[in-house]
Scaffold this motif. Structure first.
Motif, PDB file in Angstrom:
ATOM      1  N   LYS A 180      47.221 -12.168  93.614  1.00  0.00           N
ATOM      2  CA  LYS A 180      48.032 -11.323  94.498  1.00  0.00           C
ATOM      3  C   LYS A 180      47.190 -10.273  95.220  1.00  0.00           C
ATOM      4  N   SER A 181      46.100  -9.854  94.587  1.00  0.00           N
ATOM      5  CA  SER A 181      45.257  -8.825  95.198  1.00  0.00           C
ATOM      6  C   SER A 181      44.347  -9.388  96.279  1.00  0.00           C
ATOM      7  N   SER A 182      44.302 -10.705  96.396  1.00  0.00           N
ATOM      8  CA  SER A 182      43.472 -11.339  97.413  1.00  0.00           C
ATOM      9  C   SER A 182      44.212 -11.384  98.747  1.00  0.00           C
ATOM     10  N   SER A 183      43.544 -10.936  99.804  1.00  0.00           N
ATOM     11  CA  SER A 183      44.177 -10.974 101.127  1.00  0.00           C
ATOM     12  C   SER A 183      44.468 -12.408 101.552  1.00  0.00           C
ATOM     13  N   LYS A 184      43.682 -13.331 101.039  1.00  0.00           N
ATOM     14  CA  LYS A 184      43.858 -14.736 101.398  1.00  0.00           C
ATOM     15  C   LYS A 184      45.159 -15.300 100.835  1.00  0.00           C
ATOM     16  N   PHE A 185      45.555 -14.835  99.644  1.00  0.00           N
ATOM     17  CA  PHE A 185      46.701 -15.431  98.965  1.00  0.00           C
ATOM     18  C   PHE A 185      47.928 -14.527  98.895  1.00  0.00           C
ATOM     19  N   SER A 186      47.779 -13.257  99.139  1.00  0.00           N
ATOM     20  CA  SER A 186      48.856 -12.306  98.888  1.00  0.00           C
ATOM     21  C   SER A 186      50.117 -12.605  99.698  1.00  0.00           C
ATOM     22  N   GLU A 197      53.778 -13.497  98.176  1.00  0.00           N
ATOM     23  CA  GLU A 197      54.920 -12.627  98.487  1.00  0.00           C
ATOM     24  C   GLU A 197      56.057 -13.447  99.083  1.00  0.00           C
ATOM     25  N   ASN A 198      55.738 -14.356  99.970  1.00  0.00           N
ATOM     26  CA  ASN A 198      56.763 -15.205 100.596  1.00  0.00           C
ATOM     27  C   ASN A 198      57.465 -16.086  99.572  1.00  0.00           C
ATOM     28  N   ASN A 199      56.728 -16.494  98.533  1.00  0.00           N
ATOM     29  CA  ASN A 199      57.302 -17.347  97.499  1.00  0.00           C
ATOM     30  C   ASN A 199      57.903 -16.553  96.342  1.00  0.00           C
ATOM     31  N   GLN A 200      57.901 -15.220  96.483  1.00  0.00           N
ATOM     32  CA  GLN A 200      58.514 -14.324  95.495  1.00  0.00           C
ATOM     33  C   GLN A 200      57.981 -14.592  94.075  1.00  0.00           C
ATOM     34  N   ILE A 201      56.671 -14.632  93.980  1.00  0.00           N
ATOM     35  CA  ILE A 201      56.016 -14.878  92.682  1.00  0.00           C
ATOM     36  C   ILE A 201      56.074 -13.623  91.827  1.00  0.00           C
ATOM     37  N   GLY A 202      56.462 -13.795  90.570  1.00  0.00           N
ATOM     38  CA  GLY A 202      56.559 -12.674  89.639  1.00  0.00           C
ATOM     39  C   GLY A 202      55.270 -12.446  88.866  1.00  0.00           C
ATOM     40  N   ASN A 203      55.398 -11.884  87.663  1.00  0.00           N
ATOM     41  CA  ASN A 203      54.232 -11.554  86.851  1.00  0.00           C
ATOM     42  C   ASN A 203      53.756 -12.721  85.994  1.00  0.00           C
ATOM     43  N   THR A 204      54.631 -13.672  85.731  1.00  0.00           N
ATOM     44  CA  THR A 204      54.257 -14.870  84.981  1.00  0.00           C
ATOM     45  C   THR A 204      54.709 -16.083  85.775  1.00  0.00           C
ATOM     46  N   GLY A 205      54.371 -17.251  85.245  1.00  0.00           N
ATOM     47  CA  GLY A 205      54.658 -18.486  85.971  1.00  0.00           C
ATOM     48  C   GLY A 205      53.427 -18.935  86.740  1.00  0.00           C
ATOM     49  N   LEU A 207      51.749 -21.823  86.857  1.00  0.00           N
ATOM     50  CA  LEU A 207      51.826 -23.103  87.558  1.00  0.00           C
ATOM     51  C   LEU A 207      52.547 -22.945  88.894  1.00  0.00           C
ATOM     52  N   GLU A 208      53.669 -22.238  88.883  1.00  0.00           N
ATOM     53  CA  GLU A 208      54.426 -21.994  90.113  1.00  0.00           C
ATOM     54  C   GLU A 208      53.552 -21.282  91.144  1.00  0.00           C
ATOM     55  N   THR A 209      52.740 -20.317  90.678  1.00  0.00           N
ATOM     56  CA  THR A 209      51.865 -19.560  91.565  1.00  0.00           C
ATOM     57  C   THR A 209      50.823 -20.457  92.221  1.00  0.00           C
ATOM     58  N   LEU A 210      50.152 -21.263  91.418  1.00  0.00           N
ATOM     59  CA  LEU A 210      49.092 -22.129  91.937  1.00  0.00           C
ATOM     60  C   LEU A 210      49.652 -23.205  92.861  1.00  0.00           C
ATOM     61  N   LEU A 211      50.825 -23.721  92.504  1.00  0.00           N
ATOM     62  CA  LEU A 211      51.452 -24.741  93.366  1.00  0.00           C
ATOM     63  C   LEU A 211      51.803 -24.160  94.738  1.00  0.00           C
ATOM     64  N   ALA A 212      52.296 -22.933  94.760  1.00  0.00           N
ATOM     65  CA  ALA A 212      52.648 -22.296  96.025  1.00  0.00           C
ATOM     66  C   ALA A 212      51.422 -22.177  96.927  1.00  0.00           C
ATOM     67  N   ILE A 213      50.305 -21.748  96.344  1.00  0.00           N
ATOM     68  CA  ILE A 213      49.069 -21.602  97.128  1.00  0.00           C
ATOM     69  C   ILE A 213      48.565 -22.958  97.606  1.00  0.00           C
ATOM     70  N   THR A 214      48.555 -23.928  96.684  1.00  0.00           N
ATOM     71  CA  THR A 214      48.035 -25.259  97.023  1.00  0.00           C
ATOM     72  C   THR A 214      48.846 -25.901  98.144  1.00  0.00           C
ATOM     73  N   GLN A 215      50.160 -25.803  98.038  1.00  0.00           N
ATOM     74  CA  GLN A 215      51.022 -26.460  99.025  1.00  0.00           C
ATOM     75  C   GLN A 215      51.036 -25.723 100.359  1.00  0.00           C
ATOM     76  N   ASP A 216      51.080 -24.403 100.323  1.00  0.00           N
ATOM     77  CA  ASP A 216      51.192 -23.635 101.564  1.00  0.00           C
ATOM     78  C   ASP A 216      49.861 -23.533 102.308  1.00  0.00           C
ATOM     79  N   LEU A 217      48.763 -23.440 101.546  1.00  0.00           N
ATOM     80  CA  LEU A 217      47.459 -23.204 102.179  1.00  0.00           C
ATOM     81  C   LEU A 217      46.537 -24.409 102.133  1.00  0.00           C
ATOM     82  N   ASN A 218      47.029 -25.495 101.537  1.00  0.00           N
ATOM     83  CA  ASN A 218      46.255 -26.747 101.472  1.00  0.00           C
ATOM     84  C   ASN A 218      44.855 -26.513 100.891  1.00  0.00           C
TER      85      ASN A 218
END
Length: 550
Positions: A138-144, A148-156, A158-169
């Motif tokens: 979240k602290s990375s400008s590349k991924f933040s 934020e758009n995927n409403q990622i919380g403090n845990t989860g 797999l959900e976090t990595l999938l959001a980055i992989t799918q949205d940013l290829n």
């Protein structure tokens, strides 16, 4: 850049490279090529487990320094072996690397646990593990923005990595050091262990998780935990001490590497001594030295035990005191040079589910207290004590146990030394003959001076620990005496031993006197005992003559 996402700070590998011209440095960077071949392949999940101090962390740091975008432009690998490979530039600092040191995570969690205010949803080490990675993402400008758009919380995670992989290829390289910390440091917290392995299963086994990683690399001491006949992480290409595979030369020093180390004019210890003290881990036919101990021995000009077991020593004590099927006697025999066969087929790869002697030996091999040789049966192994360093550690541990003095082997050793001091040749001959007929000597050529020497050294092993040091083929007088037991204090007698085959004990004593083997020591010790031992290959009898030097 952070400590987890794309680390960019000095690590153990970078420090080795910086001082490679003045300190011991063994270039194993060609291992990078092996890992690069796995990137985005069907076998992109890799796990290697070895005992402590076998270079696992240095190798993980090396991979991080090579792949991480955080180290771009630092020229860390200039003039190293990997630069000679055609694929060197292809992957150099091209990846977003997630680097996890579980020891650091555990330490930070201790501090977090003491705080009054907690992060919502973060209650245990596994939650904190996920939270720490997500926080840096979240602290990375590349991924933040993506998170934020995927409403990622403090845990989860797999959900976090999938959001980055799918949205940013994009895909990550994931490196985790000490992956098995939860099983070693929280060995009685089964709920935490199951939660942790479930998280790893979701990340690396589920179809959704695998798409997030170009490469995943795990290190640890214990093999990947098995909860049933099929491991929950069986997608990993795994190399451990019980099933080492083809990567032995990259974890530990090889024979050729140690030979190069001793060529340095600054090295004051011999290749022979380094081999005796720190080699003996025969992994897939490759002789491996403990690298940490070799470096310390060369730096300090002294071959002694540098094995700092601490918590693992406590684990060893717990295991042998279970005394499955007489394991205490087995450990004594192993220290004396015997071998023990065992099965690793049902070992659950943890420190709690220990059901029998087979599990104990499997765990001791993983911890590095025993070496392990292959047999024709992939699950049937041969355990042995690998070198003088481990032997010294095990002897110190065994001597602290309340059953030590009750062991028959210990009493036999005391009786042998007592008989020598009392000039009782008949008793000495009888004890040596008993040892000569034992299973341990069957590993050697029975009708050989080496086996006879081994019998005496084995017999005196325990009784001379505190008061004597021994030397073989020691220069003395007009030749070399076969075996010398030199006392640490003058209260004990010096013992000179000469062996004969198909001759006589009298001839052995005569040789000691005629060649004046005692002359070197005469000014230091007033009490010198001469021992002549003869073995007849025809009658299989042992003869011993003992005299005090006048």
């Amino acid at each position: 850049m952070g400590n987890i996402l794309n680390p960019d700070k000095d690590n153990s590998f970078i420090r080795l490279v910086k001082f490679k011209d003045t300190e011991i440095f063994v270039d194993k960077t060609d291992f990078i090529e092996k890992m690069s071949a796995k990137i985005n392949s069907q076998n992109c999940l890799f796990a290697v487990t070895r005992p402590r101090r076998f270079g696992k962390t240095v190798t993980a740091h090396m991979l991080s320094a090579y792949y991480s975008k955080g180290y771009a432009g630092q020229n860390i690998f200039d003039k190293l072996e990997i630069t000679k490979k055609s694929s060197f530039a292809e992957h150099l600092n091209k990846y977003d690397v997630i680097y996890i040191d579980m020891n650091t995570i555990d330490g930070l969690f201790d501090g977090y646990s003491s705080k009054k205010q907690k992060v919502d949803g973060v209650t245990d080490l596994v939650d904190f593990f996920e939270y720490s990675i997500i926080k840096e993402l979240k602290s990375s400008s590349k991924f933040s923005e993506c998170l934020e758009n995927n409403q990622i919380g403090n845990t989860g995670l797999l959900e976090t990595l999938l959001a980055i992989t799918q949205d940013l290829n994009t895909k990550f390289i994931f490196i985790m050091d000490e992956w098995d910390l939860v099983y070693r440091e929280y060995c009685n917290n089964e709920a935490l262990q199951k939660k942790f392995i479930k998280l790893l299963k979701n990340l690396f086994k589920a179809d959704g998780g695998q798409v997030c990683f170009a490469l995943a690399y795990l290190t640890g001491i214990l093999p990947i935990k098995k909860y049933n006949s099929q491991s929950t992480l069986n997608g990993f290409d795994e190399y451990n001490m019980l099933s080492p595979g083809d990567y032995a030369p990259y974890f530990g020093f090889t024979e050729d590497e140690v030979a190069n180390i001793v060529k340095s004019p600054n090295c004051k210890v011999s290749h022979h001594d380094l081999k005796e003290w720190y080699e003996g881990y025969k992994i897939k036919g490759v002789d491996i030295y403990n690298p940490n101990s070799v470096c310390k021995a060369v730096t300090r000009n002294e071959c002694i035990s540098y094995w700092s077991g601490t918590s693992s020593n406590e684990e060893f004590v717990r295991l042998i005191n279970m005394d499955f099927d007489g394991i205490k006697e087995d450990i004594i025999n192993l220290i004396e040079g015997d071998e023990v066969t065992f099965s690793c087929a049902n070992f659950q790869n943890d420190m709690v589910t220990i059901k029998d002697k087979n599990d104990v030996f499997s765990l001791l091999v993983c911890l590095g207290y025993l070496g392990c040789a292959e047999t024709k049966n992939q699950y049937r192994k041969v355990a042995y004590v690998p070198n003088a360093e481990i032997k010294a550690v095990l002897m110190d541990i065994v001597r602290e146990q309340n059953w030590y003095e009750r062991m028959e082997t210990i009493r036999r050793s005391e009786n042998l030394l007592k008989a020598i001091k009392e000039l009782d040749g008949a008793t000495v001959a009888a004890i040596i003959q008993e040892i000569h007929n034992s299973s341990a000597v069957s590993l050697l050529d029975y009708n050989d001076e080496e086996s006879l020497t081994y019998c005496v050294m084995t017999g005196l092993l325990w009784s001379t620990l505190d008061d004597y040091s021994y030397h073989r083929e020691d220069q003395a007088g007009n030749g070399r005496v076969d075996l010398v037991y030199e006392p640490i204090t003058r209260r004990q007698p010096l013992i000179l031993i000469e062996f004969k085959y198909d001759d006589s004990a009298e001839e052995a004593i005569k040789q000691i006197k005629e060649k004046e083997y005692f002359k070197r020591y005469a000014g230091q010790y007033r009490n010198i005992i001469l021992v002549g031992i003869n073995y007849s290959t025809k009658t299989k009898d042992h003869q011993c003559l003992i005299e005090k030097l006048d």
